[in-house]
Design a protein around this motif. Structure first.
Motif, PDB file in Angstrom:
ATOM      1  N   ASP A 148      23.337  68.694  12.502  1.00 14.44           N
ATOM      2  CA  ASP A 148      22.728  67.410  12.810  1.00 14.44           C
ATOM      3  C   ASP A 148      22.578  66.560  11.554  1.00 14.44           C
ATOM      4  O   ASP A 148      22.744  65.341  11.590  1.00 14.44           O
ATOM      5  CB  ASP A 148      21.360  67.620  13.469  1.00 14.44           C
ATOM      6  N   ARG A 149      22.250  67.224  10.443  1.00 15.27           N
ATOM      7  CA  ARG A 149      22.049  66.468   9.195  1.00 15.27           C
ATOM      8  C   ARG A 149      23.347  65.831   8.718  1.00 15.27           C
ATOM      9  O   ARG A 149      23.347  64.654   8.330  1.00 15.27           O
ATOM     10  CB  ARG A 149      21.494  67.395   8.115  1.00 15.27           C
ATOM     11  N   ASP A 150      24.445  66.587   8.730  1.00 14.07           N
ATOM     12  CA  ASP A 150      25.721  66.018   8.277  1.00 14.07           C
ATOM     13  C   ASP A 150      26.143  64.858   9.169  1.00 14.07           C
ATOM     14  O   ASP A 150      26.589  63.813   8.676  1.00 14.07           O
ATOM     15  CB  ASP A 150      26.806  67.093   8.253  1.00 14.07           C
ATOM     16  N   TYR A 151      26.021  65.053  10.485  1.00 10.77           N
ATOM     17  CA  TYR A 151      26.408  63.975  11.401  1.00 10.77           C
ATOM     18  C   TYR A 151      25.545  62.735  11.161  1.00 10.77           C
ATOM     19  O   TYR A 151      26.054  61.614  11.079  1.00 10.77           O
ATOM     20  CB  TYR A 151      26.291  64.439  12.849  1.00 10.77           C
ATOM     21  N   ARG A 152      24.238  62.942  11.039  1.00  7.89           N
ATOM     22  CA  ARG A 152      23.327  61.822  10.802  1.00  7.89           C
ATOM     23  C   ARG A 152      23.679  61.098   9.504  1.00  7.89           C
ATOM     24  O   ARG A 152      23.712  59.866   9.461  1.00  7.89           O
ATOM     25  CB  ARG A 152      21.891  62.328  10.729  1.00  7.89           C
ATOM     26  N   ASP A 153      23.986  61.873   8.455  1.00  7.12           N
ATOM     27  CA  ASP A 153      24.315  61.260   7.168  1.00  7.12           C
ATOM     28  C   ASP A 153      25.588  60.421   7.254  1.00  7.12           C
ATOM     29  O   ASP A 153      25.671  59.335   6.666  1.00  7.12           O
ATOM     30  CB  ASP A 153      24.476  62.337   6.088  1.00  7.12           C
ATOM     31  N   ILE A 154      26.583  60.925   7.983  1.00  7.36           N
ATOM     32  CA  ILE A 154      27.848  60.197   8.109  1.00  7.36           C
ATOM     33  C   ILE A 154      27.644  58.883   8.854  1.00  7.36           C
ATOM     34  O   ILE A 154      28.087  57.815   8.403  1.00  7.36           O
ATOM     35  CB  ILE A 154      28.901  61.081   8.825  1.00  7.36           C
ATOM     36  N   ILE A 155      26.980  58.947   9.994  1.00  2.00           N
ATOM     37  CA  ILE A 155      26.759  57.742  10.791  1.00  2.00           C
ATOM     38  C   ILE A 155      25.890  56.738  10.032  1.00  2.00           C
ATOM     39  O   ILE A 155      26.185  55.533   9.984  1.00  2.00           O
ATOM     40  CB  ILE A 155      26.111  58.101  12.144  1.00  2.00           C
ATOM     41  N   THR A 156      24.813  57.236   9.417  1.00  2.00           N
ATOM     42  CA  THR A 156      23.916  56.355   8.672  1.00  2.00           C
ATOM     43  C   THR A 156      24.645  55.686   7.516  1.00  2.00           C
ATOM     44  O   THR A 156      24.487  54.485   7.269  1.00  2.00           O
ATOM     45  CB  THR A 156      22.708  57.146   8.142  1.00  2.00           C
ATOM     46  N   PHE A 157      25.479  56.452   6.818  1.00  2.00           N
ATOM     47  CA  PHE A 157      26.214  55.903   5.681  1.00  2.00           C
ATOM     48  C   PHE A 157      27.186  54.813   6.144  1.00  2.00           C
ATOM     49  O   PHE A 157      27.291  53.755   5.501  1.00  2.00           O
ATOM     50  CB  PHE A 157      26.973  57.010   4.952  1.00  2.00           C
ATOM     51  N   ALA A 158      27.886  55.083   7.243  1.00  2.00           N
ATOM     52  CA  ALA A 158      28.843  54.090   7.744  1.00  2.00           C
ATOM     53  C   ALA A 158      28.138  52.791   8.103  1.00  2.00           C
ATOM     54  O   ALA A 158      28.629  51.694   7.813  1.00  2.00           O
ATOM     55  CB  ALA A 158      29.586  54.657   8.955  1.00  2.00           C
ATOM     56  N   ILE A 159      26.972  52.902   8.728  1.00  2.00           N
ATOM     57  CA  ILE A 159      26.229  51.701   9.093  1.00  2.00           C
ATOM     58  C   ILE A 159      25.732  50.974   7.851  1.00  2.00           C
ATOM     59  O   ILE A 159      25.888  49.760   7.711  1.00  2.00           O
ATOM     60  CB  ILE A 159      25.044  52.061  10.019  1.00  2.00           C
ATOM     61  N   ARG A 160      25.121  51.721   6.922  1.00  2.00           N
ATOM     62  CA  ARG A 160      24.562  51.102   5.715  1.00  2.00           C
ATOM     63  C   ARG A 160      25.644  50.425   4.874  1.00  2.00           C
ATOM     64  O   ARG A 160      25.362  49.440   4.182  1.00  2.00           O
ATOM     65  CB  ARG A 160      23.842  52.155   4.868  1.00  2.00           C
ATOM     66  N   SER A 161      26.866  50.932   4.939  1.00  2.00           N
ATOM     67  CA  SER A 161      27.946  50.334   4.151  1.00  2.00           C
ATOM     68  C   SER A 161      28.217  48.899   4.591  1.00  2.00           C
ATOM     69  O   SER A 161      28.678  48.070   3.801  1.00  2.00           O
ATOM     70  CB  SER A 161      29.232  51.162   4.292  1.00  2.00           C
ATOM     71  N   GLY A 162      27.962  48.611   5.863  1.00  2.00           N
ATOM     72  CA  GLY A 162      28.234  47.274   6.385  1.00  2.00           C
ATOM     73  C   GLY A 162      29.710  46.969   6.546  1.00  2.00           C
ATOM     74  O   GLY A 162      30.078  45.846   6.877  1.00  2.00           O
ATOM     75  N   ILE A 163      30.566  47.967   6.335  1.00  2.00           N
ATOM     76  CA  ILE A 163      32.009  47.725   6.393  1.00  2.00           C
ATOM     77  C   ILE A 163      32.543  47.693   7.823  1.00  2.00           C
ATOM     78  O   ILE A 163      33.242  46.749   8.201  1.00  2.00           O
ATOM     79  CB  ILE A 163      32.762  48.760   5.530  1.00  2.00           C
ATOM     80  N   PRO A 164      32.250  48.696   8.652  1.00  2.00           N
ATOM     81  CA  PRO A 164      32.747  48.609  10.036  1.00  2.00           C
ATOM     82  C   PRO A 164      32.036  47.489  10.786  1.00  2.00           C
ATOM     83  O   PRO A 164      30.865  47.194  10.529  1.00  2.00           O
ATOM     84  CB  PRO A 164      32.384  49.980  10.638  1.00  2.00           C
TER      85      PRO A 164
END
Length: 244
Positions: A91-107
């Motif tokens: 759960d932690r890895d998945y959460r980190d990936i999704i959170t990072f993608a959102i915070r990047s503002g790129i997608p």
């Protein structure tokens, strides 16, 4: 009007989304070059295919590379928990990936799996809205799920702050497709201002799409890669079908 990036969505004129499934930065570039030679509207970066997906610095490099390749086309980010390497299926890895993608503002949009922790889902939605990234709630229905069960899955996913949902299901008969479109129609009628990306998958669904059935969906899926022929219809073929 519901949009991803500057692209407006409607079911009368569905847009084509093609997958980007790179294992490395090099393959992200090479696949991008192939995609840009064909017809498409959106690119879905399926980050669970990327070998460095759980390494956030490498994921940043991949996101930056892809954004430079597709400056004029909206990018949808997805990460299927079940497709992650077993070492990173936490759960932690998945959460980190999704959170990072959102915070990047790129997608322009990020898909959030509905089978994850409820608090993570709520936090990811809030973060996406704050970052002006479109949250898409992804619902995977089992092949043997009944119409009532699938309708309940979609209804349970409803969030008043989310406009776009993605309903995925492997289908084995044509009535499975009509069941899905009926579920989608009922949901969108009940919840004004929502859209459901309806994605039946399998040979029957691919043949139905080739015959012009777009499943009452604002986005339909195709590919430009020869190795995807058993999964997706060809993007150029689909573009010609949609013009008819």
């Amino acid at each position: 009007m519901i949009k991803i990036g500057y692209t407006k969505l409607n079911t009368e004129n569905p847009k084509i989304c093609v997958p980007l499934t790179p294992e490395s930065i090099y393959s992200a570039i090479s696949q991008s070059h192939i995609i840009k030679e064909h017809a498409f509207d959106f690119v879905e970066f399926k980050s669970d295919s990327f070998n460095g997906g759980a390494n956030l610095s490498q994921l940043w490099n991949a996101l930056m590379t892809i954004s430079l390749q597709f400056q004029e086309n909206p990018i949808i980010f997805s990460c299927r928990f079940s497709n992650l390497d077993s070492y990173f299926q936490t759960d932690r890895d998945y959460r980190d990936i999704i959170t990072f993608a959102i915070r990047s503002g790129i997608p322009n949009a990020v898909e959030i799996d509905m089978d994850r922790d409820e608090q993570h889902i709520a936090d990811a939605i809030d973060l996406a809205l704050d970052t002006e990234v479109i949250p898409i709630l992804f619902i995977a229905a089992a092949t043997d799920a009944t119409r009532q069960e699938i309708a309940a899955q979609l209804e349970n996913a409803y969030n008043k702050d989310v406009e776009i949902y993605h309903l995925y299901r492997p289908v084995e008969k044509e009535t499975d497709i009509s069941d899905l479109t009926g579920i989608v129609d009922t949901f969108t009628a009940l919840h004004d201002g929502t859209m459901v990306i309806c994605e039946p998958v399998g040979a029957i669904a691919r043949n139905a799409l080739a015959a012009g059935n777009t499943f009452h969906s604002p986005i339909v899926y195709a590919s430009c890669q020869e190795e995807d022929a058993n999964t997706y219809i060809n993007a150029d073929t689909l573009a010609s079908i949609l013009k008819k």
